[in-house]
Design a protein around this motif. Structure first.
Motif, PDB file in Angstrom:
ATOM      1  N   VAL A  37       9.644 -15.401 -22.102  1.00 38.44           N
ATOM      2  CA  VAL A  37       9.520 -16.836 -22.346  1.00 38.44           C
ATOM      3  C   VAL A  37      10.869 -17.538 -22.326  1.00 38.44           C
ATOM      4  CG1 VAL A  37       9.676 -16.734 -24.877  1.00 38.44           C
ATOM      5  CG2 VAL A  37       8.306 -18.536 -23.792  1.00 38.44           C
ATOM      6  N   LEU A  38      11.948 -16.801 -22.594  1.00 41.78           N
ATOM      7  CA  LEU A  38      13.273 -17.406 -22.579  1.00 41.78           C
ATOM      8  C   LEU A  38      13.652 -17.949 -21.207  1.00 41.78           C
ATOM      9  CD1 LEU A  38      15.152 -14.757 -24.739  1.00 41.78           C
ATOM     10  CD2 LEU A  38      14.653 -17.100 -25.414  1.00 41.78           C
ATOM     11  N   THR A  39      12.994 -17.483 -20.163  1.00 41.05           N
ATOM     12  CA  THR A  39      13.276 -17.964 -18.810  1.00 41.05           C
ATOM     13  C   THR A  39      12.470 -19.200 -18.434  1.00 41.05           C
ATOM     14  OG1 THR A  39      11.553 -16.620 -17.746  1.00 41.05           O
ATOM     15  CG2 THR A  39      13.704 -15.571 -18.079  1.00 41.05           C
ATOM     16  N   HIS A  40      11.431 -19.510 -19.186  1.00 39.86           N
ATOM     17  CA  HIS A  40      10.455 -20.503 -18.735  1.00 39.86           C
ATOM     18  C   HIS A  40      11.000 -21.915 -18.568  1.00 39.86           C
ATOM     19  CE1 HIS A  40       6.566 -18.030 -19.632  1.00 39.86           C
ATOM     20  NE2 HIS A  40       7.516 -17.307 -19.078  1.00 39.86           N
ATOM     21  N   PRO A  41      11.778 -22.464 -19.524  1.00 41.87           N
ATOM     22  CA  PRO A  41      12.312 -23.804 -19.293  1.00 41.87           C
ATOM     23  C   PRO A  41      13.192 -23.878 -18.046  1.00 41.87           C
ATOM     24  CG  PRO A  41      12.530 -23.195 -21.605  1.00 41.87           C
ATOM     25  CD  PRO A  41      12.141 -21.957 -20.864  1.00 41.87           C
ATOM     26  N   THR A  42      13.945 -22.811 -17.789  1.00 42.56           N
ATOM     27  CA  THR A  42      14.820 -22.789 -16.618  1.00 42.56           C
ATOM     28  C   THR A  42      14.003 -22.690 -15.336  1.00 42.56           C
ATOM     29  OG1 THR A  42      16.332 -21.528 -18.041  1.00 42.56           O
ATOM     30  CG2 THR A  42      16.954 -21.788 -15.745  1.00 42.56           C
ATOM     31  N   ILE A  43      12.927 -21.912 -15.354  1.00 47.17           N
ATOM     32  CA  ILE A  43      12.039 -21.840 -14.182  1.00 47.17           C
ATOM     33  C   ILE A  43      11.435 -23.206 -13.893  1.00 47.17           C
ATOM     34  CG2 ILE A  43       9.925 -20.837 -13.243  1.00 47.17           C
ATOM     35  CD1 ILE A  43      10.485 -18.327 -14.909  1.00 47.17           C
ATOM     36  N   ASP A  44      10.954 -23.874 -14.933  1.00 49.54           N
ATOM     37  CA  ASP A  44      10.379 -25.210 -14.747  1.00 49.54           C
ATOM     38  C   ASP A  44      11.408 -26.166 -14.138  1.00 49.54           C
ATOM     39  OD1 ASP A  44       7.797 -24.745 -15.644  1.00 49.54           O
ATOM     40  OD2 ASP A  44       8.219 -25.308 -17.712  1.00 49.54           O
ATOM     41  N   LEU A  45      12.652 -26.084 -14.615  1.00 48.50           N
ATOM     42  CA  LEU A  45      13.705 -26.952 -14.079  1.00 48.50           C
ATOM     43  C   LEU A  45      13.967 -26.643 -12.610  1.00 48.50           C
ATOM     44  CD1 LEU A  45      16.004 -29.004 -14.280  1.00 48.50           C
ATOM     45  CD2 LEU A  45      17.453 -27.179 -15.215  1.00 48.50           C
ATOM     46  N   MET A  46      14.063 -25.363 -12.260  1.00 46.84           N
ATOM     47  CA  MET A  46      14.304 -24.992 -10.863  1.00 46.84           C
ATOM     48  C   MET A  46      13.188 -25.518  -9.969  1.00 46.84           C
ATOM     49  SD  MET A  46      16.489 -23.365  -8.949  1.00 46.84           S
ATOM     50  CE  MET A  46      16.629 -22.502  -7.361  1.00 46.84           C
ATOM     51  N   LEU A  47      11.949 -25.383 -10.434  1.00 46.62           N
ATOM     52  CA  LEU A  47      10.806 -25.874  -9.662  1.00 46.62           C
ATOM     53  C   LEU A  47      10.897 -27.390  -9.475  1.00 46.62           C
ATOM     54  CD1 LEU A  47       8.123 -25.214  -8.282  1.00 46.62           C
ATOM     55  CD2 LEU A  47       6.998 -25.479 -10.517  1.00 46.62           C
ATOM     56  N   LYS A  48      11.279 -28.082 -10.528  1.00 48.90           N
ATOM     57  CA  LYS A  48      11.428 -29.537 -10.449  1.00 48.90           C
ATOM     58  C   LYS A  48      12.513 -29.924  -9.449  1.00 48.90           C
ATOM     59  CE  LYS A  48      12.680 -33.549 -13.290  1.00 48.90           C
ATOM     60  NZ  LYS A  48      13.087 -34.011 -14.637  1.00 48.90           N
ATOM     61  N   LEU A  49      13.651 -29.234  -9.496  1.00 52.08           N
ATOM     62  CA  LEU A  49      14.771 -29.590  -8.628  1.00 52.08           C
ATOM     63  C   LEU A  49      14.462 -29.334  -7.156  1.00 52.08           C
ATOM     64  CD1 LEU A  49      17.798 -28.260 -10.739  1.00 52.08           C
ATOM     65  CD2 LEU A  49      17.046 -30.634 -10.466  1.00 52.08           C
ATOM     66  N   VAL A  50      13.906 -28.167  -6.834  1.00 52.88           N
ATOM     67  CA  VAL A  50      13.649 -27.860  -5.421  1.00 52.88           C
ATOM     68  C   VAL A  50      12.507 -28.704  -4.875  1.00 52.88           C
ATOM     69  CG1 VAL A  50      14.564 -25.515  -5.647  1.00 52.88           C
ATOM     70  CG2 VAL A  50      12.098 -25.905  -5.890  1.00 52.88           C
TER      71      VAL A  50
END
Length: 483
Positions: A299-312
């Motif tokens: 779960v520690l990766t989830h906010p960063t994954i969401d951000l990457m998805l938003k940016l790309v």
């Protein structure tokens, strides 16, 4: 209670947490559980059933299934992935628990305590749910059956015991390398099984003592088959502890307390302030809540994954556009999410470069992407090497009460795309998955294993659990034979 400068203290003489836990398990009734706890618990049940199906395909789980099938024994509960084959309840629980955690897709306990490292508590559903499913089938083998309401009472009882023990312990328990889903999960599984068995008084307390000695799991095994086995063993050991206690097996009746008790030995003590919360006065499943994961990884990766998805997505960044990606975060994320380049799907669950590479390449990070076949491809291996992480001193200063990170994407044309992760991450209590999104997740878990009709039956059984005459029938909706 005497506390140190940080507000922590060992359990003092005269305050018996073991007795309080036993009293809660014995006396809690369905009428005392808030409707909201039952609603969220039903969502957690639905999530868990889907995860069992997804996990059954994992090589680690197939090994356990084969071992249980060959070992055999008294036919008490269905063996996941083997149709009508039944094995002893303890074996069934071991396989279910491991399958439920195999993708690291199961829910996470939430804490608002800044002394805790956010996201590093227990995965609360799978241990008590696995124990309750195995025990409901064992007990329902005769005339009597375990109703859906009784089943949910036991499951939520285990959930509450597990979360409170986890919340009250010092954060050093996890930081020293213990895996709380394994250690504290054992108590959740035990409480659920003990509730269904109707244990009371001294036998309940002795069972906590047995569970305390069973509780184990170390974080060096993250990224390997043994990490999900931790949860399988928690479920198995919880059932075993309850069955032994029911037969009069003895242990220290104060096993959570005192200088040699679980809290002191594995956690260094408890919060002097929070220990007074008690069990069931406020329900942890509601307050502070539970996070149901959209991604099958830590779960520690989830906010960063969401951000990457938003940016790309917003900037329409194609894989070949990316020169390099830098992730800035605190040590609370970078230490446990420790693989700079993932060689397989197990390591990928604890690798920011791997998870972000999936998003860069596929704009999603689901069951298909978290597979050895996908992780091992040349594009994945190459993209991971364009992504690096760096400790951010300013983020570190903000503390560990939230999961904070930022990303800078450097494009080949010289431009940069960057942003901060939303602390109200998707799936958490402040931004939960909708019921429709949860159903979609469960269906994605079942893809390739159950057809659409069977998937719908799973959803219907979960949503109507409180109306079931025999909760043991829940296993029938995920009864199938693996290839």
């Amino acid at each position: 209670m005497t506390a140190d400068a940080n507000g922590f203290a060992a359990i003092p003489a005269g305050l018996n947490t073991t007795a309080a836990a036993a009293a809660f398990v014995e006396n809690v009734s369905l009428n005392s559980i808030p409707a909201e706890a039952l609603r969220v618990g039903t969502r957690c049940l639905l999530d868990g059933l889907g995860l069992y199906v997804a996990g059954s395909e994992e090589h680690s789980v197939r090994i356990l299934i084969e071992e249980a099938e060959e070992t055999g024994g008294r036919p008490e509960a269905l063996l996941l992935g083997r149709g009508d084959k039944k094995v002893p309840a303890v074996m069934a629980a071991r396989v279910l628990g491991t399958a439920g955690h195999a993708h690291d897709w199961d829910d996470s306990q939430v804490s608002l305590d800044p002394a805790h490292v956010y996201g590093l508590l227990t995965h609360p559903t799978i241990p008590p749910l696995s124990a309750a499913l195995a025990m409901a089938q064992r007990l329902g083998g005769g005339i009597d059956v375990v109703s859906g309401k009784t089943f949910m009472l036991a499951f939520l009882t285990g959930f509450e015991v597990e979360c409170k023990i986890s919340e009250w312990m010092l954060p050093q328990h996890y930081l020293r390398g213990m895996h709380s889903s394994a250690t504290v999960g054992t108590f959740g599984a035990y409480a659920a099984a003990a509730k269904l068995l109707g244990l009371n008084a001294d036998r309940l307390r002795h069972g906590f003592g047995i569970a305390a000695s069973f509780a184990a799991g170390i974080r060096c095994n993250f990224g390997t088959m043994t990490k999900p086995l931790h949860v399988g063993r928690a479920a198995e050991n919880g059932v075993t502890a309850a069955l032994l206690a029911a037969r009069g097996f003895t242990a220290d009746p104060d096993s959570l307390d005192g200088p040699w008790g679980f809290f002191a030995v594995q956690g260094g003590g408890v919060s002097a302030e929070k220990i007074s919360q008690g069990f069931g006065k406020s329900w942890s499943i509601i307050d502070p809540g539970v996070s149901i994961k959209p991604y099958p990884c830590g779960v520690l990766t989830h906010p960063t994954i969401d951000l990457m998805l938003k940016l790309v997505t917003e900037h329409d960044v194609k894989p070949n556009d990316i020169e390099a990606v830098k992730v800035y975060a605190g040590s609370n994320i970078l230490k446990p999410i420790r693989y700079p380049v993932a060689a397989n799907h197990l390591q990928a669950k604890f690798s920011l470069p791997a998870a972000l590479a999936m998003v860069a390449l596929a704009r999603q990070a689901g069951k298909r992407e978290f597979s050895d076949e996908f992780v091992g491809t040349a594009p994945m291996q190459a993209m991971q090497r364009r992504i690096s992480t760096e400790l951010d001193a300013e983020i570190e200063k903000l503390g560990f009460d939230k999961m904070r990170s930022r990303i800078v994407i450097r494009l080949k044309d010289g431009r940069t795309v960057e942003g901060w992760a939303d602390e109200r991450y998707r799936g958490g209590p402040e931004n939960p998955l909708s019921d429709a999104e949860l159903e979609a997740k469960a269906r994605s878990c079942c893809d390739g294993v159950l057809d659409d009709k069977r998937q719908s039956a799973l959803l219907d059984a979960a949503w109507s659990v409180s109306r079931l005459r025999d909760a043991g029938k829940l296993m029938e909706v995920i009864r199938y034979v693996l290839d």
